[in-house]
Scaffold this motif. Structure first.
Motif, PDB file in Angstrom:
ATOM      1  N   ASN A   1       0.010   2.978   5.546  1.00 42.16           N
ATOM      2  CA  ASN A   1      -0.477   3.103   4.372  1.00 42.16           C
ATOM      3  C   ASN A   1      -0.869   4.520   3.677  1.00 42.16           C
TER       4      ASN A   1
ATOM      5  N   GLN B   1       0.897   2.163  -2.871  1.00 41.09           N
ATOM      6  CA  GLN B   1       1.024   1.949  -4.393  1.00 41.09           C
ATOM      7  C   GLN B   1       0.077   3.048  -4.978  1.00 41.09           C
ATOM      8  N   LYS B   2      -1.099   3.104  -4.408  1.00 37.08           N
ATOM      9  CA  LYS B   2      -2.012   4.250  -4.866  1.00 37.08           C
ATOM     10  C   LYS B   2      -1.463   5.577  -5.174  1.00 37.08           C
TER      11      LYS B   2
ATOM     12  N   VAL C   1       1.076   5.494  -8.072  1.00 34.17           N
ATOM     13  CA  VAL C   1       0.349   5.573  -9.427  1.00 34.17           C
ATOM     14  C   VAL C   1       0.039   6.912  -9.481  1.00 34.17           C
ATOM     15  N   GLU C   2      -0.744   7.395  -8.657  1.00 36.09           N
ATOM     16  CA  GLU C   2      -1.508   8.807  -8.989  1.00 36.09           C
ATOM     17  C   GLU C   2      -0.382   9.790  -9.581  1.00 36.09           C
TER      18      GLU C   2
ATOM     19  N   SER D   1     -12.293   9.985 -13.053  1.00 39.13           N
ATOM     20  CA  SER D   1     -11.424   8.920 -13.831  1.00 39.13           C
ATOM     21  C   SER D   1     -11.795   9.090 -15.574  1.00 39.13           C
TER      22      SER D   1
END
Lengths: 256, 294
Positions: free
Chosen positions: B199, B203-204, B207-208, B250
């Motif tokens: 892990n 995906q994280k 995307v980052e 964010s």
């Protein structure tokens, strides 16, 4: 004896139930300007798309310089020596004017990826040569001073000229011009006619022209083909076609 | 290894990942949403080689790159035939498939426990050298015929093909190349942290990277790398804010996307910016002189 450069035999393409081009035959003679005219939706651009390999014909053949090129992929046909421009201008917006021409020369430049990644002097040398060649072509079409602009900043008429310069960069034997006069004013059309004549004589090219403006067709063409509803309606010299009743009826519609 | 040097190396590694994103997104318009999976492949290839064979890093890293390029070659077969949105789907599922595969192949990869005991051979000077070499190569690629052809294909595939550019070859090449760069980043990561698990690069992370590329300006290499550096350091600076940190992060990202949708630098490179600044400074200097004379 006139030599045929492009011969299209019984070309047909069907999209679902619609036959867009139906049994069309066309012959382009080497060193001459051949035109295809016809009302909107007659299948002119579809015909071009089949010749340049964007569409695969349902049946029929395309012969270029004595070789069968039917159904070959687009980039292979370009390498055979057929270049084209597009009705709805398709320039590379991410590249500058000079790079638009250069990218086309690049496709014919031989160095490999390893040499490119290492940035060898020979690679830079070849790139520089291509820049010079591109600048020469831009001079011919009169875009040299605007070489560092983005294509989208150019007026319509100049974008058309850039498309022609880009097509010339492929060193074509046959140039397909898809409605080069569309969206241009009278002055720009005159300039374009002069340009087409000049490049045709200079590079000893054959030209296949689709055009709506009869002024342009009649003053440039050696032979004219008329398409209507995907079928060949008439063929002949500009004079013959001009006086053909069926052509007048198809073109002028209910006006007469 | 100190905190700062390990942060610095991880910035170097991210920069290499971002270079591959620039090749894909910026130059070619290939929307790869599972690029981090190639980092897994690189990390596991290098890690397994190190643990099972005990070979030194200098051999294992090139092997990791080769494995990454090989896998990229396979994935490229569907990718080069598909349109933008389908490419995103294929690459997302590829990324997930790799994570699942690494979890299931317990005998080889150690499953969810991961790989332990990779030697810590990565250091700061080496990371700098690798980043510099990668940057040199990517810049050369961009300036070469390949870079222009990629941009031509990105702008208009139909007219690129009609002018004799082999669209599929050009996409294939860039995908394989990006796979190689990303695998290199993964191998460096394995040698930095000594430990990889399935892990780590999910995906994280993919995307980052996409966020970083877009914030800097996907058409600008220096812009993307600059934003990678900033966004990598930002969480460390925001450490004082504790649990608020992810929210502040964010918000900053959202503000940038809102006001500069084309990215911080847009299409420009940092070198253009310096040239512009120089002109500005020189220009105002000249004006002053003129003003003085009159």
């Amino acid at each position: 004896m006139k030599e045929t450069i492009l011969q299209v035999n019984d070309l047909t393409i069907k999209f679902g139930g619609i036959t867009a081009v139906d049994n069309v035959h066309i012959k382009a003679v080497k060193g001459e300007i051949t035109s295809v005219i016809g009302p909107n939706g007659a299948g002119k651009t579809t015909l071009f798309n089949m010749i340049s390999g964007i569409y695969k014909p349902t049946s029929g053949t395309v012969q270029f310089g004595g070789r069968d090129i039917t159904g070959k992929s687009s980039h292979m046909i370009s390498r055979e020596g057929i270049a084209r421009t597009f009705q709805n201008i398709r320039l590379y917006q991410g590249l500058s004017v000079v790079e638009n021409v250069q990218a086309v020369l690049d496709a014919r430049t031989d160095y490999n990826i390893i040499q490119a990644l290492l940035g060898l002097p020979s690679v830079r040398q070849k790139d520089r040569e291509n820049v010079e060649k591109s600048k020469e072509l831009l001079k011919i079409v009169g875009l040299y001073d605007l070489r560092d602009e983005k294509p989208s900043n150019l007026p319509y008429g100049l974008q058309r000229k850039l498309e022609i310069a880009r097509a010339l960069a492929t060193a074509p034997k046959l140039l397909l011009l898809d409605e080069p006069g569309a969206g241009l004013n009278t002055k720009e059309v005159d300039e374009l006619i002069a340009l087409v004549r000049e490049v045709q004589e200079r590079f000893k090219m054959s030209v296949l022209l689709i055009e709506h403006r009869l002024q342009m067709v009649y003053s440039l063409s050696d032979k004219v083909y008329v398409l209507n509803f995907g079928k060949l309606l008439a063929e002949g010299t500009p004079k013959e076609v001009q006086n053909d009743e069926r052509v007048v009826a198809a073109y002028m519609g209910e006006d007469d | 290894m100190s905190f700062y040097s390990s942060l610095f190396i991880s910035i170097c590694i991210t920069s290499i990942g971002i270079m591959s994103m620039y090749l894909l997104l910026g130059l070619s318009g290939i929307f790869s949403m599972g690029q981090a999976a190639f980092m897994s492949i690189g990390a596991y290839a290098a890690g397994l080689m190190a643990i099972k064979t005990g070979l030194p890093m200098i051999i294992n890293i090139p092997i990791a790159i080769a494995v990454g390029m090989l896998v990229a070659g396979f994935i490229a077969i569907p990718v080069i035939k598909l349109r933008r949105d389908y490419v995103a789907l294929v690459t997302v599922s590829f990324g997930e498939a790799i994570v699942a595969l690494l979890n299931k192949l317990t005998n080889l990869t150690g499953g969810s426990l991961g790989l332990n005991g990779i030697p810590r051979s990565m250091n700061m000077p080496l990371a700098i050298v690798i980043v510099a070499v990668c940057l040199y190569m990517v810049l050369n690629f961009k300036k070469s015929k390949y870079g222009r052809q990629c941009l031509a294909v990105k702008s208009d595939e139909i007219s690129a093909a009609a002018m004799g550019i082999n669209v599929r070859n050009s996409k294939m090449l860039v995908f394989v190349l990006a796979g190689g760069f990303t695998a290199l980043a993964g191998a460096m990561w394995a040698y930095l942290t000594t430990y990889v698990e399935p892990n780590s690069f999910g995906q994280k992370l993919s995307v980052e990277w996409i966020i970083m590329t877009f914030i800097g300006g996907s058409n600008s290499l220096s812009g993307s790398i600059m934003s990678a550096v900033i966004l990598k350091i930002l969480p460390e600076i925001l450490r004082f804010a504790d649990s608020m940190r992810i929210i502040i992060y964010s918000v900053i990202v959202l503000i940038i996307i809102n006001f500069r949708p084309q990215g911080l630098l847009g299409e420009r490179e940092l070198s253009d910016l310096f040239r512009w600044l120089k002109k500005k400074v020189m220009g105002s200097h000249q004006k002053e002189q003129k003003g003085g004379n009159s």
